[in-house]
Design a protein around this motif. Structure first.
Motif, short mmCIF file in Angstrom:
data_model
loop_
_atom_site.label_atom_id
_atom_site.label_comp_id
_atom_site.label_asym_id
_atom_site.label_seq_id
_atom_site.Cartn_x
_atom_site.Cartn_y
_atom_site.Cartn_z
N TYR A 120 20.17 51.57 -3.75
CA TYR A 120 20.39 50.19 -3.47
C TYR A 120 20.13 49.14 -4.66
CZ TYR A 120 19.49 52.88 0.79
OH TYR A 120 19.55 54.25 1.66
N TYR A 154 13.52 46.87 2.65
CA TYR A 154 13.80 45.66 1.79
C TYR A 154 12.88 44.92 1.86
CZ TYR A 154 16.60 41.96 0.14
OH TYR A 154 16.76 40.72 -0.60
N LYS A 197 11.72 41.33 1.25
CA LYS A 197 12.70 40.05 0.94
C LYS A 197 11.61 38.82 0.64
CE LYS A 197 16.36 37.23 3.22
NZ LYS A 197 17.08 37.32 4.48
N TYR A 214 21.95 42.20 -1.83
CA TYR A 214 21.20 42.90 -0.80
C TYR A 214 21.43 42.52 0.58
CZ TYR A 214 17.90 45.20 -3.91
OH TYR A 214 17.18 46.01 -4.88
N GLU A 215 21.85 41.28 0.80
CA GLU A 215 21.97 41.08 2.15
C GLU A 215 23.26 41.92 2.74
OE1 GLU A 215 20.32 39.05 4.35
OE2 GLU A 215 18.93 38.81 2.57
N VAL A 244 21.77 45.54 3.21
CA VAL A 244 20.82 45.68 4.37
C VAL A 244 21.67 45.94 5.62
CG1 VAL A 244 19.50 44.42 6.03
CG2 VAL A 244 18.98 44.14 3.55
N LEU A 265 19.00 48.98 5.99
CA LEU A 265 17.69 48.97 5.44
C LEU A 265 16.83 48.02 6.62
CD1 LEU A 265 18.16 48.01 1.79
CD2 LEU A 265 18.42 50.18 2.83
N THR A 296 14.33 45.32 6.86
CA THR A 296 13.81 43.95 6.29
C THR A 296 12.41 43.55 6.32
OG1 THR A 296 16.16 43.39 6.19
CG2 THR A 296 14.49 41.65 5.60
#
Lengths: 150, 247
Positions: A10, A41, A43, A91-92, A95, A100, A102
């Motif tokens: 990723y 992930y 964040k 990344y958004e 996800v 993923l 978060t």
């Protein structure tokens, strides 16, 4: 065995696309990767990332993590802000696409670790631990040395 | 390059139509004389005033040492094998091939993506992944395939430099010794090259002929690509520099 991977494909999906690589291409390239059982992930808002890197033990940004190769801005912190904001935006998308989990990485370490252990514990409910060496650690796989790039 | 295009998913930041030069790939298995012929072609073109860049498989600044090191370890698996070569190719594409084509050079590539396709296919039985990986490659204006049969190739290699681990595909455990393995591995590669020759319209040149005959044939295939604007511009005679007037 359980494998813990610090970053996975990723990272490439996010970074390389920001550097101008085709999103389809990078996914085909990594199609040989095993999909993880769980992927987290962590964040944080961009300003938190900057203040942690500049204020923490490291105290400075690295050339590539600031995207200095992309000529976004002469100022390293500004370049980091632009480059990493683009990465966060990627990344958004990832996800959702790759499911993923978060994690709110603005929380303190203990709170994050407890939450992770709860989630991992749940996922390992039916997992039978296996060991080959009764606790003695040995080198599992020795490969030739390759000069470190970073 | 007229109607230049990428093989698959290309580089999003570069329009291949801006490239003025010509890209010529010379393919063929080990020991068919590629490097000798490329050297002769380079001289032939340069004498006529064309700018020429030769680029060779694994010769990138970034990767050549790493590939050597990995090969010495003898434990390359399919993915690392193909990705090392893809990285080497990417480095040469961005730092040698594209800049040369942009300045109107003729680029002679000693091996091209088809080598990677053949080697990966022989190891995996799957054609798609490696072709996707090399999607960012430019489609050459011409691919010349120096074709040889395995029997002649074996004789030639034994007479010259001998067989080595990787050219024999020893990682594939195809035969009991270097000789058996070499024959089987190279036969598989030739078979795959033959299929690609049709699929990608290679110009096939019989590599069993004499070097002179092969060179003549290669030149005749390249000739149609050579246009006057590729040559070093010459100043028209009325524009030659006059001596400064004396006062």
């Amino acid at each position: 065995m359980i494998v813990l991977a610090d970053r996975y494909m990723y990272t490439a999906f996010a970074r390389d696309v920001v550097r101008g690589v085709s999103p389809e291409w990078i996914r085909k390239l990594y199609s040989f990767a095993i999909a993880p059982d769980m992927a987290f992930y962590f964040k944080v808002p961009i300003e938190v990332a900057i203040s942690r890197l500049l204020g923490g033990t490291r105290g400075q940004l690295k050339y590539y993590e600031a995207g200095m190769d992309m000529n976004l801005n002469q100022d390293m912190t500004e370049s980091f802000r632009i480059f990493q904001s683009n990465i966060l935006a990627q990344y958004e998308k990832i996800v959702d696409e790759c499911q993923l989990i978060t994690m709110d990485a603005t929380k303190d370490i203990e709170a994050q670790q407890n939450e992770m252990r709860r989630l991992v514990g749940e996922a390992l409910k039916d997992y039978k631990p296996r060991r080959g060496t009764h606790g003695r650690r040995t080198v599992f796989w020795r490969r030739f040395d390759v000069p470190k790039s970073e | 390059m007229v109607d230049a295009r990428y093989f698959g998913d290309g580089l999003t930041y570069l329009n291949p139509n801006d490239l003025k030069g010509k890209l010529i790939a010379i393919e063929g298995t080990d020991g068919v004389g590629r490097s000798t012929h490329i050297e002769m072609l380079q001289e032939w073109l340069e004498v006529q005033g064309y700018g020429v860049l030769t680029t060779g498989w694994t010769r990138s600044n970034l990767m050549s040492k790493t590939i050597e090191m990995a090969k010495e370890g003898n434990i390359l698996d399919r993915w690392s094998f193909s990705l090392l070569y893809a990285t080497d190719f990417a480095d040469r594409l961005e730092h040698e091939i594209i800049p040369a084509l942009r300045s109107g050079f003729i680029v002679l590539a000693d091996r091209y993506i088809y080598t990677a396709f053949a080697r990966d296919f022989v190891r995996s039985g799957n054609r798609q992944w490696v072709r996707d990986v090399f999607g960012f490659a430019l489609v050459p204006d011409l691919v010349c395939y120096l074709r040889i049969d395995v029997e002649t190739l074996v004789l030639r290699v034994i007479e010259t430099k001998g067989m080595n681990f990787w050219e024999s595909g020893m990682d594939l455990r195809l035969g009991g010794d270097l000789y058996d393995s070499f024959k089987k591995y190279q036969s598989l590669l030739i078979e795959e090259f033959d299929k690609m020759a049709e699929e990608f319209h290679f110009e096939v040149v019989d590599a069993r002929k004499s070097p002179d005959e092969i060179q003549t044939e290669l030149r005749s295939k390249i000739q149609p690509l050579l246009t006057p604007h590729l040559r070093t511009p010459e100043l028209p005679s009325d524009r030659t520099i006059q001596p400064a007037p004396t006062s």
